[in-house]
Design an enzyme around this catalytic site. Structure first.
Site, PDB file in Angstrom:
ATOM      1  N   CYS A  94       0.857  -1.194   0.000  1.00 19.37           N
ATOM      2  CA  CYS A  94       0.000   0.000   0.000  1.00 19.37           C
ATOM      3  C   CYS A  94       0.885   1.233   0.000  1.00 19.37           C
ATOM      4  O   CYS A  94       1.900   1.263   0.692  1.00 19.37           O
ATOM      5  CB  CYS A  94      -0.884  -0.030   1.246  1.00 19.37           C
ATOM      6  SG  CYS A  94      -1.966   1.397   1.411  1.00 19.37           S
ATOM      7  N   HIS A 136      -9.314  -3.683  -1.802  1.00 20.07           N
ATOM      8  CA  HIS A 136      -8.274  -2.976  -1.029  1.00 20.07           C
ATOM      9  C   HIS A 136      -8.604  -1.475  -0.942  1.00 20.07           C
ATOM     10  O   HIS A 136      -8.575  -0.890   0.143  1.00 20.07           O
ATOM     11  CB  HIS A 136      -6.902  -3.191  -1.706  1.00 20.07           C
ATOM     12  CG  HIS A 136      -5.753  -2.438  -1.090  1.00 20.07           C
ATOM     13  ND1 HIS A 136      -4.618  -3.078  -0.621  1.00 20.07           N
ATOM     14  CD2 HIS A 136      -5.547  -1.111  -0.870  1.00 20.07           C
ATOM     15  CE1 HIS A 136      -3.777  -2.161  -0.139  1.00 20.07           C
ATOM     16  NE2 HIS A 136      -4.315  -0.971  -0.277  1.00 20.07           N
ATOM     17  N   GLU A 137      -8.941  -0.881  -2.085  1.00 14.20           N
ATOM     18  CA  GLU A 137      -9.212   0.568  -2.095  1.00 14.20           C
ATOM     19  C   GLU A 137     -10.499   0.894  -1.344  1.00 14.20           C
ATOM     20  O   GLU A 137     -10.564   1.875  -0.601  1.00 14.20           O
ATOM     21  CB  GLU A 137      -9.275   1.107  -3.528  1.00 14.20           C
ATOM     22  CG  GLU A 137      -7.969   0.959  -4.311  1.00 14.20           C
ATOM     23  CD  GLU A 137      -6.730   1.393  -3.558  1.00 14.20           C
ATOM     24  OE1 GLU A 137      -6.794   2.345  -2.763  1.00 14.20           O
ATOM     25  OE2 GLU A 137      -5.673   0.750  -3.754  1.00 14.20           O
ATOM     26  N   HIS A 140     -10.117   1.180   2.370  1.00 14.83           N
ATOM     27  CA  HIS A 140      -9.571   2.452   2.878  1.00 14.83           C
ATOM     28  C   HIS A 140     -10.686   3.400   3.316  1.00 14.83           C
ATOM     29  O   HIS A 140     -10.486   4.232   4.206  1.00 14.83           O
ATOM     30  CB  HIS A 140      -8.756   3.156   1.788  1.00 14.83           C
ATOM     31  CG  HIS A 140      -7.321   2.707   1.689  1.00 14.83           C
ATOM     32  ND1 HIS A 140      -6.406   2.919   2.695  1.00 14.83           N
ATOM     33  CD2 HIS A 140      -6.642   2.078   0.701  1.00 14.83           C
ATOM     34  CE1 HIS A 140      -5.221   2.442   2.323  1.00 14.83           C
ATOM     35  NE2 HIS A 140      -5.330   1.908   1.116  1.00 14.83           N
TER      36      HIS A 140
HETATM   37 CO    CO Z   1      -3.785   1.006   0.122  1.00 12.09          CO
END
Ligand code: CO
Length: 155
Positions: A94, A136-137, A140
């Site tokens: 990341c 993954h995004e 966030h």
């Molecule tokens: Co990330």
């Protein structure tokens, strides 16, 4: 466009929940343009607004392309995962956590409903690598980092 500073792990902002985007205006477009430039500069394949210090539900993913083609840049505003299926484990890193990589458990396929930069609603399926980048995004936006989902291999 401008390159923005990437918020690094340890800063409390990265652990906060992002708010929905409600104005699809020039300010949002400038944010998205800056996020893309920042992602490219840092050599990433995805970036979320909180990573540039903005707690709004906006992410960019560079999707895998067939051999010889350029990856598609996909902007997702207010994304919601509608469906998940299957499992996959892959190594992730990341931009906000430099130097750390680990194995992460993700769904093999996800269906996401989101809006584009003009507020148009879209529903799209992702699988394999693209399902990893998208989830993954999207993580966030609720303050979740990839290593929270680390799979420790048994020896
Ligand atoms: Co990330």
């Amino acid at each position: 466009m401008a390159i923005r500073d990437i918020v690094k792990d340890g800063e409390p902002l990265l652990r906060k929940k992002s708010r929905p985007v409600d104005k699809f205006d020039g300010k949002l477009h400038a944010l998205l343009d800056d996020m893309l430039e920042t992602m490219r500069m840092a050599d990433g394949v995805g970036i979320a607004a909180p990573q540039v210090g903005i707690l709004r539900q906006a992410v960019i993913c560079e999707l895998a392309a067939p051999e010889g083609e350029e990856g598609e840049i996909l902007e997702m505003i207010n994304p919601v995962i509608l469906k998940k299926s299957g499992k996959q484990i892959g190594t992730e890193g990341c931009l906000s956590v430099p130097g750390k990589r680990c194995e992460v458990l993700r769904p093999a396929r996800i269906t996401v409903r989101f809006q584009d930069r003009n507020g148009e609603e879209i529903t799209r399926d992702f699988e394999d690598f693209n399902a990893v980048v998208a989830s993954h995004e999207i993580d966030h936006l609720s303050g979740v980092l990839f290593y929270d989902k680390e799979v420790k291999s048994k020896k």
